[in-house]
Design an enzyme around this catalytic site. Structure first.
Site, PDB file in Angstrom:
ATOM      1  N   ARG A  33       0.814  -1.227   0.000  1.00 21.09           N
ATOM      2  CA  ARG A  33       0.000   0.000   0.000  1.00 21.09           C
ATOM      3  C   ARG A  33       0.843   1.270   0.000  1.00 21.09           C
ATOM      4  NH1 ARG A  33      -5.391  -1.177   3.495  1.00 21.09           N
ATOM      5  NH2 ARG A  33      -5.984  -3.079   2.409  1.00 21.09           N
TER       6      ARG A  33
ATOM      7  N   ASP B 288     -15.918   9.124   8.427  1.00 20.29           N
ATOM      8  CA  ASP B 288     -14.787   8.214   8.222  1.00 20.29           C
ATOM      9  C   ASP B 288     -13.517   9.025   8.446  1.00 20.29           C
ATOM     10  OD1 ASP B 288     -14.691   5.243   6.736  1.00 20.29           O
ATOM     11  OD2 ASP B 288     -12.802   6.342   6.634  1.00 20.29           O
TER      12      ASP B 288
HETATM   13  C1  LIG Z   1     -14.112  -1.945   5.919  1.00 17.82           C
HETATM   14  S1  LIG Z   1     -14.669  -0.293   5.973  1.00 17.82           S
HETATM   15  C2  LIG Z   1     -16.349  -0.530   6.494  1.00 17.82           C
HETATM   16  C3  LIG Z   1     -17.319   0.264   5.652  1.00 17.82           C
HETATM   17  C4  LIG Z   1     -18.793   0.042   5.991  1.00 17.82           C
HETATM   18  N1  LIG Z   1     -19.079   0.368   7.362  1.00 17.82           N
HETATM   19  C5  LIG Z   1     -19.219  -1.374   5.659  1.00 17.82           C
HETATM   20  O1  LIG Z   1     -19.431  -2.175   6.586  1.00 17.82           O
HETATM   21  O2  LIG Z   1     -19.347  -1.699   4.478  1.00 17.82           O
HETATM   22  C6  LIG Z   1     -13.876   0.322   7.460  1.00 17.82           C
HETATM   23  C7  LIG Z   1     -13.784   1.846   7.495  1.00 17.82           C
HETATM   24  O3  LIG Z   1     -13.394   2.254   8.812  1.00 17.82           O
HETATM   25  C8  LIG Z   1     -12.603   3.418   8.680  1.00 17.82           C
HETATM   26  N2  LIG Z   1     -11.794   3.624   9.899  1.00 17.82           N
HETATM   27  C9  LIG Z   1     -10.769   2.862  10.357  1.00 17.82           C
HETATM   28  N3  LIG Z   1     -10.256   3.396  11.479  1.00 17.82           N
HETATM   29  C10 LIG Z   1     -10.976   4.514  11.743  1.00 17.82           C
HETATM   30  C11 LIG Z   1     -10.931   5.503  12.775  1.00 17.82           C
HETATM   31  N4  LIG Z   1     -10.031   5.459  13.780  1.00 17.82           N
HETATM   32  N5  LIG Z   1     -11.836   6.515  12.720  1.00 17.82           N
HETATM   33  C12 LIG Z   1     -12.747   6.585  11.723  1.00 17.82           C
HETATM   34  N6  LIG Z   1     -12.834   5.685  10.714  1.00 17.82           N
HETATM   35  C13 LIG Z   1     -11.955   4.661  10.724  1.00 17.82           C
HETATM   36  C14 LIG Z   1     -11.767   3.129   7.435  1.00 17.82           C
HETATM   37  O4  LIG Z   1     -11.251   4.310   6.848  1.00 17.82           O
HETATM   38  C15 LIG Z   1     -12.738   2.381   6.540  1.00 17.82           C
HETATM   39  O5  LIG Z   1     -13.326   3.210   5.572  1.00 17.82           O
END
Ligand SMILES: C[S@@+](CC[C@H](N)C(=O)[O-])C[C@H]1O[C@@H](n2cnc3c(N)ncnc32)[C@H](O)[C@@H]1O
Length: 289
Positions: free
Chosen positions: A47, A157
């Site tokens: 990445r 996010d």
């Molecule tokens: C796998 S995606 C899930 C998306 C959606 N909720 C779903 O279930 O399809 C996880 C998301 O969590 C966000 N994320 C990870 N750590 C985070 C943090 N500390 N604060 C806010 N968002 C975070 C990532 O950027 C990512 O877009």
């Protein structure tokens, strides 16, 4: 070290030592709460390699120096955007949506007697927006009265690239091809397809506000929520961060409010006033039907 990883490491364009990997993972942990075990070394390399190329760097050691330098504030945003896993899709884990509509029907029925015509949802970790758009389209179709309510979805996010995609509300048209009915018809009714692209209609977008928010930081919201979706986010965190977030989500819910987690995120520890009602679906306080 396995023979395979030795070959993979020998083929690498940039040198990447274990110490550099550890330095990056501890920075990512402190910035985001995301835990990256040793088995994620190839992923981290993959990445970030493109970023090193863009910066004209020759090694991860140079990249770590940049993160240590005065310019590190600019770079940490790139680092976080590169490391987060953003996999999502419309109507993912669709079992939540029926309970969501039933909850919204009950709340709108109870609250319409009062002057409080507000229904607030938070999609925490919304990635590129498919989750909040799924929530909005399903609720607008199953509880049409919400279109004239103060019905708002806060979609947050950490990753600014994903938030920009969500704000645009433009996706590949084939993103809805494999969705099962009735969800496919619901989303089709709320978007326009032109060429290879799918455009979410403005009347849906008007209910959603995208905003950057780090879940580890203070949350500026003053109001309490009827529903919180935080799906497929907690899996990246350690137990302490996860328990702490669930307790903060519970505080942010109105009495009777609903919390939906991802299918692999069932809770082993939870606040006393949070009750399981169906698969990874929790309600705050006692729920009457
Ligand atoms: C796998 S995606 C899930 C998306 C959606 N909720 C779903 O279930 O399809 C996880 C998301 O969590 C966000 N994320 C990870 N750590 C985070 C943090 N500390 N604060 C806010 N968002 C975070 C990532 O950027 C990512 O877009």
């Amino acid at each position: 070290m396995t023979q395979q990883s030795t070959i993979a490491e020998r083929k690498r364009e940039f040198s990447f030592t274990h110490e550099e990997f550890k330095k990056l993972t501890s920075l990512v942990y402190s910035l985001t709460g995301i835990v990256l075990g040793d088995h994620k070394k190839d992923m981290v390399y993959g990445r970030l390699a493109r970023r090193l190329r863009e910066l004209g760097m020759r090694s991860f050691s140079q990249y770590c120096d940049l993160l240590d330098s005065k310019r590190s504030d600019d770079e940490t945003g790139f680092l976080v955007n590169a490391i987060t896993t953003n996999l999502t899709k419309f109507y993912r884990e669709s079992h939540h949506f029926e309970s969501l509509a039933a909850h919204a029907q009950k709340v709108t029925r109870d609250r319409s007697r009062l002057s409080d015509k507000t229904f607030l949802v938070w999609s925490a970790g919304c990635s590129s927006g498919e989750e909040p758009y799924s929530i909005a389209t399903y609720l607008l179709s199953k509880v049409p009265s919400l279109s004239s309510w103060n019905f708002k979805i806060l979609a947050t996010d950490l990753d600014t690239n994903m938030l920009n995609k969500g704000k645009a509300g433009v996706y590949k048209a084939d993103a809805i091809q494999s969705i099962d009915e009735p969800f496919k018809s619901v989303i089709s009714d709320h978007c326009n397809i032109r060429g290879d692209s799918l455009y979410i209609k403005e009347k849906v977008k008007n209910h959603i506000h995208f905003k950057q928010l780090n879940l580890l930081h203070q949350w500026p919201m003053k109001k309490k929520y009827d529903v919180i979706f935080c799906r497929n986010v907690l899996i990246y965190f350690d137990t302490q961060t996860k328990n702490n977030l669930v307790s903060r989500y519970t505080d942010m819910l109105r009495d009777g409010g609903m919390l939906c987690l991802g299918h692999s995120e069932s809770l082993h520890e939870k606040p006393e006033n949070l009750h399981l009602h169906g698969r990874t679906t929790y309600f705050k306080g006692e729920v009457s039907s």
